[in-house]
Design a protein around this motif. Structure first.
Motif, mmCIF file in Angstrom:
data_model
loop_
_atom_site.group_PDB
_atom_site.id
_atom_site.type_symbol
_atom_site.label_atom_id
_atom_site.label_comp_id
_atom_site.label_asym_id
_atom_site.label_seq_id
_atom_site.Cartn_x
_atom_site.Cartn_y
_atom_site.Cartn_z
ATOM 1 N N PRO A 448 15.285 -14.199 15.221
ATOM 2 C CA PRO A 448 16.519 -14.120 14.436
ATOM 3 C C PRO A 448 16.261 -14.218 12.939
ATOM 4 N N GLY A 449 16.778 -13.238 12.215
ATOM 5 C CA GLY A 449 16.738 -13.289 10.762
ATOM 6 C C GLY A 449 15.538 -12.654 10.108
ATOM 7 N N PHE A 450 14.434 -12.435 10.824
ATOM 8 C CA PHE A 450 13.220 -11.920 10.196
ATOM 9 C C PHE A 450 13.307 -10.409 9.974
ATOM 10 N N GLY A 451 12.725 -9.963 8.868
ATOM 11 C CA GLY A 451 12.701 -8.534 8.596
ATOM 12 C C GLY A 451 11.924 -8.221 7.337
ATOM 13 N N GLY A 452 11.962 -6.958 6.950
ATOM 14 C CA GLY A 452 11.293 -6.504 5.738
ATOM 15 C C GLY A 452 12.260 -6.502 4.574
ATOM 16 N N VAL A 453 11.860 -7.106 3.472
ATOM 17 C CA VAL A 453 12.721 -7.219 2.296
ATOM 18 C C VAL A 453 12.430 -6.095 1.314
ATOM 19 N N ALA A 454 13.498 -5.576 0.714
ATOM 20 C CA ALA A 454 13.398 -4.542 -0.315
ATOM 21 C C ALA A 454 14.421 -4.845 -1.398
ATOM 22 N N GLY A 455 14.439 -4.005 -2.415
ATOM 23 C CA GLY A 455 15.356 -4.237 -3.517
ATOM 24 C C GLY A 455 14.728 -5.109 -4.586
ATOM 25 N N ALA A 456 15.551 -5.851 -5.304
ATOM 26 C CA ALA A 456 15.096 -6.620 -6.465
ATOM 27 C C ALA A 456 13.908 -7.539 -6.179
ATOM 28 N N PRO A 457 13.860 -8.263 -5.047
ATOM 29 C CA PRO A 457 12.709 -9.153 -4.826
ATOM 30 C C PRO A 457 11.380 -8.410 -4.702
ATOM 31 N N LEU A 458 11.424 -7.157 -4.282
ATOM 32 C CA LEU A 458 10.198 -6.383 -4.078
ATOM 33 C C LEU A 458 9.712 -5.713 -5.361
ATOM 34 N N HIS A 459 10.579 -5.602 -6.349
ATOM 35 C CA HIS A 459 10.295 -4.758 -7.511
ATOM 36 C C HIS A 459 9.004 -5.133 -8.255
ATOM 37 N N PRO A 460 8.772 -6.399 -8.608
ATOM 38 C CA PRO A 460 7.521 -6.708 -9.325
ATOM 39 C C PRO A 460 6.268 -6.374 -8.518
ATOM 40 N N LEU A 461 6.306 -6.635 -7.212
ATOM 41 C CA LEU A 461 5.158 -6.323 -6.366
ATOM 42 C C LEU A 461 4.952 -4.811 -6.269
ATOM 43 N N ALA A 462 6.044 -4.060 -6.154
ATOM 44 C CA ALA A 462 5.941 -2.600 -6.091
ATOM 45 C C ALA A 462 5.360 -2.039 -7.385
ATOM 46 N N LEU A 463 5.795 -2.566 -8.526
ATOM 47 C CA LEU A 463 5.235 -2.123 -9.806
ATOM 48 C C LEU A 463 3.734 -2.391 -9.857
ATOM 49 N N GLY A 464 3.329 -3.566 -9.390
ATOM 50 C CA GLY A 464 1.911 -3.890 -9.366
ATOM 51 C C GLY A 464 1.124 -2.966 -8.465
ATOM 52 N N ASN A 465 1.694 -2.618 -7.309
ATOM 53 C CA ASN A 465 1.015 -1.696 -6.395
ATOM 54 C C ASN A 465 0.841 -0.324 -7.028
ATOM 55 N N VAL A 466 1.885 0.177 -7.661
ATOM 56 C CA VAL A 466 1.806 1.496 -8.289
ATOM 57 C C VAL A 466 0.766 1.499 -9.411
ATOM 58 N N ALA A 467 0.806 0.474 -10.266
ATOM 59 C CA ALA A 467 -0.122 0.419 -11.395
ATOM 60 C C ALA A 467 -1.569 0.290 -10.925
ATOM 61 N N MET A 468 -1.813 -0.564 -9.931
ATOM 62 C CA MET A 468 -3.180 -0.756 -9.453
ATOM 63 C C MET A 468 -3.697 0.487 -8.734
ATOM 64 N N LEU A 469 -2.853 1.119 -7.927
ATOM 65 C CA LEU A 469 -3.281 2.340 -7.244
ATOM 66 C C LEU A 469 -3.625 3.434 -8.246
ATOM 67 N N ARG A 470 -2.800 3.585 -9.269
ATOM 68 C CA ARG A 470 -3.077 4.612 -10.272
ATOM 69 C C ARG A 470 -4.420 4.345 -10.955
ATOM 70 N N ARG A 471 -4.675 3.085 -11.260
ATOM 71 C CA ARG A 471 -5.929 2.723 -11.923
ATOM 72 C C ARG A 471 -7.127 3.008 -11.012
ATOM 73 N N LEU A 472 -7.025 2.626 -9.748
ATOM 74 C CA LEU A 472 -8.143 2.807 -8.828
ATOM 75 C C LEU A 472 -8.383 4.280 -8.508
ATOM 76 N N LEU A 473 -7.321 5.046 -8.360
ATOM 77 C CA LEU A 473 -7.480 6.479 -8.094
ATOM 78 C C LEU A 473 -8.150 7.172 -9.276
ATOM 79 N N ASP A 474 -7.752 6.798 -10.478
ATOM 80 C CA ASP A 474 -8.326 7.422 -11.673
ATOM 81 C C ASP A 474 -9.774 6.994 -11.901
ATOM 82 N N SER A 475 -10.165 5.848 -11.335
ATOM 83 C CA SER A 475 -11.541 5.384 -11.523
ATOM 84 C C SER A 475 -12.541 6.245 -10.753
#
Length: 536
Positions: A448-475
């Motif tokens: 009961p109650g468990f699930g995947g969270v999205a929206g505002a709480p995910l935003h900083p982590l998503a930004l970090g994922n995008v930035a790190m992936l871009r850096r690693l792909l370009d490397s």
């Protein structure tokens, strides 16, 4: 007491179809079983399953619609379940204890069901084959060497992730463990030895880019499920592409009682909701339905358009190969481009870690994709393909992904590149809990109650994922630099869109924002961007 010579090797095959890869593995098992004086059985076959003539003609082979529970209902103790979670390794003396050896695996269901876990609960005694993933024919081969050949598991000569050479310039690395043959090469079905190297030439090319203009679209989500949903999204002039809800070859067993979502205020300020939590799996509609919806929308267009669809899919690696061929074939009859997104990131599937956290699983999916592209050859126009990844929270998780992408690039001819065109980052963050004063907000397979969270709480982590992936792909620009990143996670307005683009996204996808504000969120973001640009 079992006898050493009367062994039966059983593979549960729940899928109504049989892919080329599986067929040739089964042929190898049947032939080797025949030579060893053993039997090979496919059990739990659907009534509509058609056994290939080459397989049915081998005397050692039998096909059964009954499951192993029925076949051995009178004495389960005679059956050994090959189970990676078992307490003991398979040993030569097990040949004296068991008559049948069962490979339940994750065959057949969409998404792949942990059939081994189900059989374990039914009382079948288990044994391990080791920590490294094997092909089905290798698993049976190893079992036979142990229980019939009396060779201890740790004395069998193995080749892990061997390189298969087509010629002096072309090779591919197989993402599995194999038994080493007397010639020093991995023992594998004939199809691997006869793969035409010329079919891999297409893999030398940089894959077609994912073009999205304007750089705004929806992510795979519940608000992209029906034909009407997709029509509204496609008709919106502020979207540069449309993503379908993630589908499977045969559809997902959606249960409204346990697959749910709700919105909430992450800051608990009493203001409007800015986040979501869901316990969804995938769309109840099959891939064929979405290709039909897209064809309907294509037929409704008066002219060709560069604004296309990203068809989000999942399943096991062989399913992905079939998905690619279905989507690439459908693309030839559309008035707009199609791309395919392989979703390896859903956190809500019980007993199944998102495959994008495992290098071996990522490699298996990428290998299947490369095989689909290569065997399609000139008959299918190549389409852009991407991965949807889960939230990465540690450097080792990024390293796992990049290592798999680099291995895929190494699988092609010398100087090859990774076959992916894009990465969608990121999916929801799983195993979150939101509790209201009057009780849990949703039901979930995880409790009961468990699930995947999205929206505002995910935003900083998503930004970090995008930035790190871009850096690693370009490397590693030569092999990975062409891969574009579609940023998704907590974009609810024009400010969030700008942050995601600054982090390195090629385009920005919206899910929770679409659920909260409807298609109008794209106009809100688009007009906000226009106003800001006009002030510069």
């Amino acid at each position: 007491m079992a006898t050493a010579s009367s062994k039966t090797y059983i593979v549960e095959h729940l899928d109504p179809e049989l892919g080329t890869w599986s067929e040739l593995e089964y042929l190898a098992i049947a032939r080797e079983s025949q030579e060893a004086g053993a039997k090979f059985c496919l059990s739990s076959l659907p009534e509509t399953f058609k056994v290939p003539e080459a397989l049915s003609s081998i005397p050692s082979f039998t096909a059964e619609t009954r499951g192993v529970e029925d076949l051995y209902a009178s004495d389960k103790s005679r059956v050994c379940l090959l189970d990676p979670a078992a307490a003991k390794d398979l040993a030569p003396e097990d040949g004296e204890k068991f008559d049948a050896f069962l490979f339940g695996g994750i065959l057949g269901d969409d998404p792949p069901r942990d059939r081994t876990s189900e059989l374990r609960k039914k009382g079948f005694e288990g044994r391990r084959l080791g920590p490294i993933q094997m092909t089905t024919d290798t698993a049976v081969r190893v079992t036979r060497l142990v229980v019939q050949g009396k060779t201890p598991l740790n004395e069998i000569p193995y080749l892990d992730h061997p390189e298969l050479k087509f010629n002096k310039h072309e090779s591919t690395q197989m993402p599995f463990r194999y038994v080493k043959g007397q010639d020093g090469k991995p023992i594998m079905p004939e199809f691997c030895e006869n793969v035409p190297g010329k079919d891999m030439d297409i893999m030398e090319e940089v894959p077609p880019p994912l073009e999205i203009n304007p750089p705004l679209l929806n992510a795979a989500c519940p608000w992209a499920t029906t034909l009407d949903d997709l029509r509204r999204l496609y008709a919106c002039p502020w979207t540069g592409a449309v993503t379908t809800r993630t589908s499977l070859i045969h559809g997902f067993d959606h249960d409204p009682a346990k697959h749910q979502y709700t919105f909430f205020d992450a800051g608990q300020t009493g203001l409007a909701p800015n986040a979501s939590i869901n316990s969804f799996g995938y769309s109840p509609l099959a891939l064929e339905s979405y290709l039909g919806f897209i064809k309907t929308i294509s037929d409704e267009q008066s002219a060709r358009s560069s604004k296309g669809f990203i068809v989000s899919v999942t399943g096991d690696p062989e399913d992905i190969e079939r998905c690619y061929k279905l989507i690439a074939t459908a693309a030839q009859d559309m008035k707009f481009p199609l791309a395919m997104e392989i979703n390896l990131s859903c956190p809500n599937i019980p007993n199944r870690q998102p495959p994008a956290y495992s290098q071996d699983l990522l490699s298996a999916y990428l290998f299947s994709l490369q095989r689909a592209i290569a065997t399609g050859g000139v008959n299918l126009t190549r389409i852009p393909v991407g991965l949807k990844t889960p939230p990465y929270t540690h450097a080792t998780e990024y390293q796992t992904l990049i290592a798999a992408l680099e291995q895929a690039a190494a699988n092609t001819s010398s100087g090859g590149v990774c076959p992916l065109s894009f990465i969608t980052a990121t999916n929801t963050l799983g195993m979150c809990l939101v509790v209201a004063d009057d009780g849990d907000l949703l039901s979930s397979p995880a409790g009961p109650g468990f699930g995947g969270v999205a929206g505002a709480p995910l935003h900083p982590l998503a930004l970090g994922n995008v930035a790190m992936l871009r850096r690693l792909l370009d490397s590693n620009a030569a092999k990975l630099g062409h891969i574009r990143v579609v940023g998704v996670g907590g974009v609810l307005d024009e400010e969030g869109f700008r942050r995601m683009m600054r982090a390195g996204a090629h385009a920005v996808a919206v899910a929770t924002g679409l659920g909260l504000k409807g298609v109008g969120i794209f106009e809100e973001i688009g007009r906000g961007t226009e106003r800001r640009q006009s002030q510069i």
